[in-house]
Design a protein around this motif. Structure first.
Motif, mmCIF file in Angstrom:
data_model
loop_
_atom_site.group_PDB
_atom_site.id
_atom_site.type_symbol
_atom_site.label_atom_id
_atom_site.label_comp_id
_atom_site.label_asym_id
_atom_site.label_seq_id
_atom_site.Cartn_x
_atom_site.Cartn_y
_atom_site.Cartn_z
ATOM 1 N N ILE A 111 0.835 -1.201 0.000
ATOM 2 C CA ILE A 111 0.000 0.000 0.000
ATOM 3 C C ILE A 111 0.868 1.249 0.000
ATOM 4 C CG2 ILE A 111 -1.614 1.353 1.403
ATOM 5 C CD1 ILE A 111 -3.022 -1.269 2.082
ATOM 6 N N LYS A 112 1.969 1.217 0.744
ATOM 7 C CA LYS A 112 2.892 2.355 0.760
ATOM 8 C C LYS A 112 3.392 2.647 -0.656
ATOM 9 C CE LYS A 112 7.619 3.315 2.140
ATOM 10 N NZ LYS A 112 8.773 2.864 2.897
ATOM 11 N N ASN A 113 3.793 1.616 -1.378
ATOM 12 C CA ASN A 113 4.294 1.807 -2.742
ATOM 13 C C ASN A 113 3.194 2.290 -3.687
ATOM 14 O OD1 ASN A 113 6.866 1.018 -1.990
ATOM 15 N ND2 ASN A 113 6.516 -1.122 -2.525
ATOM 16 N N LEU A 114 1.983 1.737 -3.538
ATOM 17 C CA LEU A 114 0.876 2.148 -4.398
ATOM 18 C C LEU A 114 0.461 3.596 -4.114
ATOM 19 C CD1 LEU A 114 -1.320 -1.094 -4.315
ATOM 20 C CD2 LEU A 114 0.169 -0.296 -6.176
ATOM 21 N N TYR A 115 0.486 3.975 -2.837
ATOM 22 C CA TYR A 115 0.133 5.343 -2.477
ATOM 23 C C TYR A 115 1.183 6.324 -3.004
ATOM 24 C CZ TYR A 115 -1.625 9.243 0.335
ATOM 25 O OH TYR A 115 -2.140 10.442 0.750
ATOM 26 N N GLN A 116 2.442 5.927 -2.929
ATOM 27 C CA GLN A 116 3.521 6.758 -3.474
ATOM 28 C C GLN A 116 3.314 6.948 -4.974
ATOM 29 O OE1 GLN A 116 7.398 5.086 -2.842
ATOM 30 N NE2 GLN A 116 8.443 6.919 -3.507
ATOM 31 N N GLU A 117 2.996 5.877 -5.674
ATOM 32 C CA GLU A 117 2.728 5.972 -7.109
ATOM 33 C C GLU A 117 1.539 6.898 -7.390
ATOM 34 O OE1 GLU A 117 2.072 2.091 -8.773
ATOM 35 O OE2 GLU A 117 4.000 1.333 -8.043
ATOM 36 N N ALA A 118 0.488 6.792 -6.560
ATOM 37 C CA ALA A 118 -0.703 7.625 -6.742
ATOM 38 C C ALA A 118 -0.361 9.105 -6.565
ATOM 39 C CB ALA A 118 -1.802 7.203 -5.767
ATOM 40 N N LEU A 119 0.408 9.431 -5.522
ATOM 41 C CA LEU A 119 0.763 10.834 -5.284
ATOM 42 C C LEU A 119 1.662 11.392 -6.376
ATOM 43 C CD1 LEU A 119 1.324 10.995 -1.426
ATOM 44 C CD2 LEU A 119 -0.475 12.090 -2.742
ATOM 45 N N ILE A 120 2.629 10.612 -6.783
ATOM 46 C CA ILE A 120 3.528 11.076 -7.842
ATOM 47 C C ILE A 120 2.743 11.263 -9.137
ATOM 48 C CG2 ILE A 120 5.486 10.411 -9.300
ATOM 49 C CD1 ILE A 120 6.762 9.267 -6.706
ATOM 50 N N SER A 121 1.831 10.344 -9.414
ATOM 51 C CA SER A 121 0.979 10.486 -10.593
ATOM 52 C C SER A 121 0.138 11.752 -10.495
ATOM 53 C CB SER A 121 0.071 9.261 -10.711
ATOM 54 O OG SER A 121 -0.913 9.462 -11.681
ATOM 55 N N LEU A 122 -0.420 11.972 -9.330
ATOM 56 C CA LEU A 122 -1.280 13.138 -9.111
ATOM 57 C C LEU A 122 -0.519 14.445 -9.304
ATOM 58 C CD1 LEU A 122 -4.100 14.144 -7.982
ATOM 59 C CD2 LEU A 122 -2.967 14.181 -5.771
ATOM 60 N N TYR A 123 0.646 14.553 -8.681
ATOM 61 C CA TYR A 123 1.364 15.829 -8.680
ATOM 62 C C TYR A 123 2.309 16.009 -9.854
ATOM 63 C CZ TYR A 123 -0.558 16.840 -4.139
ATOM 64 O OH TYR A 123 -1.431 17.113 -3.120
ATOM 65 N N LYS A 124 2.770 14.941 -10.442
ATOM 66 C CA LYS A 124 3.747 15.084 -11.511
ATOM 67 C C LYS A 124 3.127 14.916 -12.895
ATOM 68 C CE LYS A 124 8.163 13.484 -13.216
ATOM 69 N NZ LYS A 124 9.208 12.477 -13.143
ATOM 70 N N GLU A 125 2.320 13.897 -13.060
ATOM 71 C CA GLU A 125 1.862 13.530 -14.398
ATOM 72 C C GLU A 125 0.608 14.265 -14.842
ATOM 73 O OE1 GLU A 125 1.540 9.284 -14.198
ATOM 74 O OE2 GLU A 125 3.624 9.082 -13.555
ATOM 75 N N ASN A 126 -0.092 14.926 -13.965
ATOM 76 C CA ASN A 126 -1.363 15.543 -14.313
ATOM 77 C C ASN A 126 -1.261 17.009 -14.711
ATOM 78 O OD1 ASN A 126 -3.681 13.722 -14.065
ATOM 79 N ND2 ASN A 126 -2.806 13.330 -12.056
ATOM 80 N N GLN A 127 -0.078 17.591 -14.773
ATOM 81 C CA GLN A 127 0.074 19.032 -15.050
ATOM 82 C C GLN A 127 -0.906 19.817 -14.186
ATOM 83 O OE1 GLN A 127 -0.425 17.092 -18.142
ATOM 84 N NE2 GLN A 127 1.765 16.763 -18.210
ATOM 85 N N LEU A 128 -0.876 19.524 -12.894
ATOM 86 C CA LEU A 128 -1.838 20.034 -11.930
ATOM 87 C C LEU A 128 -1.933 21.557 -11.924
ATOM 88 C CD1 LEU A 128 -3.753 18.949 -9.808
ATOM 89 C CD2 LEU A 128 -1.904 19.057 -8.172
ATOM 90 N N MET A 129 -0.808 22.248 -11.781
ATOM 91 C CA MET A 129 -0.846 23.713 -11.718
ATOM 92 C C MET A 129 -1.360 24.312 -13.017
ATOM 93 S SD MET A 129 -0.318 25.060 -8.838
ATOM 94 C CE MET A 129 -0.187 26.749 -9.375
ATOM 95 N N ASP A 130 -0.972 23.738 -14.135
ATOM 96 C CA ASP A 130 -1.439 24.253 -15.426
ATOM 97 C C ASP A 130 -2.954 24.153 -15.529
ATOM 98 O OD1 ASP A 130 1.145 24.799 -16.220
ATOM 99 O OD2 ASP A 130 1.374 22.947 -17.362
#
Length: 177
Positions: A111-130
């Motif tokens: 779960i720790k690894n999956l949650y880390q992947e989820a957060l990195i996906s959320l903040y890095k891959e989604n162009q969130l600020m844009d």
């Protein structure tokens, strides 16, 4: 950035909207209330009841003070949603309340690894600020008030490529488990 963006929207009497990475539309529009006092007599006692009635006027201070907590809560919910989608493929027990979650001890490493992947996906891959910036700018563009107001410039701290943020996210998982 967010405080200044909300100030621009406040001056246009406009609420704040954004869409979370998992597609949920958030609409933050706090309004002011008028208080109506009703006095009545019950037996020999006088009583007063106060009723708050919503107005159409925006509560500008509340809009400003609430933007960061509401944005963070919506992103936490998005991260949890991403985690749940990742966990369902592994068929492991998972319990959540609000933004807290648990499982059996033997599954916490996964779960720790999956949650880390989820957060990195959320903040890095989604162009969130844009995406958030574009959505706020669109609110200004759609305003019915004639204005030359513009959104403040995007912050220099690019979440999409922020190595410090990503290192912090990875390091923080040692505290979780």
């Amino acid at each position: 950035f967010f405080t200044n963006a909300v100030k621009v929207l406040n001056s246009l009497d406009q609420g704040v909207e954004w869409t979370t990475p998992n597609g949920l539309l958030i609409n933050q529009k706090y309004v002011l209330f008028d208080t109506i006092v009703i006095s009545y007599r019950l037996n020999s006692n006088y009583k007063k009841v106060k009723i708050n009635k919503a107005t159409k006027d925006i509560n500008k201070l509340k809009q400003i003070s609430a933007i960061i907590p509401n944005l963070i809560h919506s992103l936490d919910a998005s991260a949890l949603s991403l985690l749940i989608h990742k966990i369902k493929d592994h068929n492991i027990p998972f319990y959540s309340v609000h933004d807290c979650f648990a499982s059996t001890a033997n599954n916490m490493g996964l779960i720790k690894n999956l949650y880390q992947e989820a957060l990195i996906s959320l903040y890095k891959e989604n162009q969130l600020m844009d995406k958030i910036y574009d959505s706020l700018q669109e609110l200004v563009n759609q305003s019915k008030k004639s204005t030359k107001l513009k959104m403040p410039a995007k912050p220099n701290g690019d979440l999409n490529n922020n190595k410090t943020l990503l290192q912090h996210l990875k390091a923080s998982f040692n505290i979780i488990v």
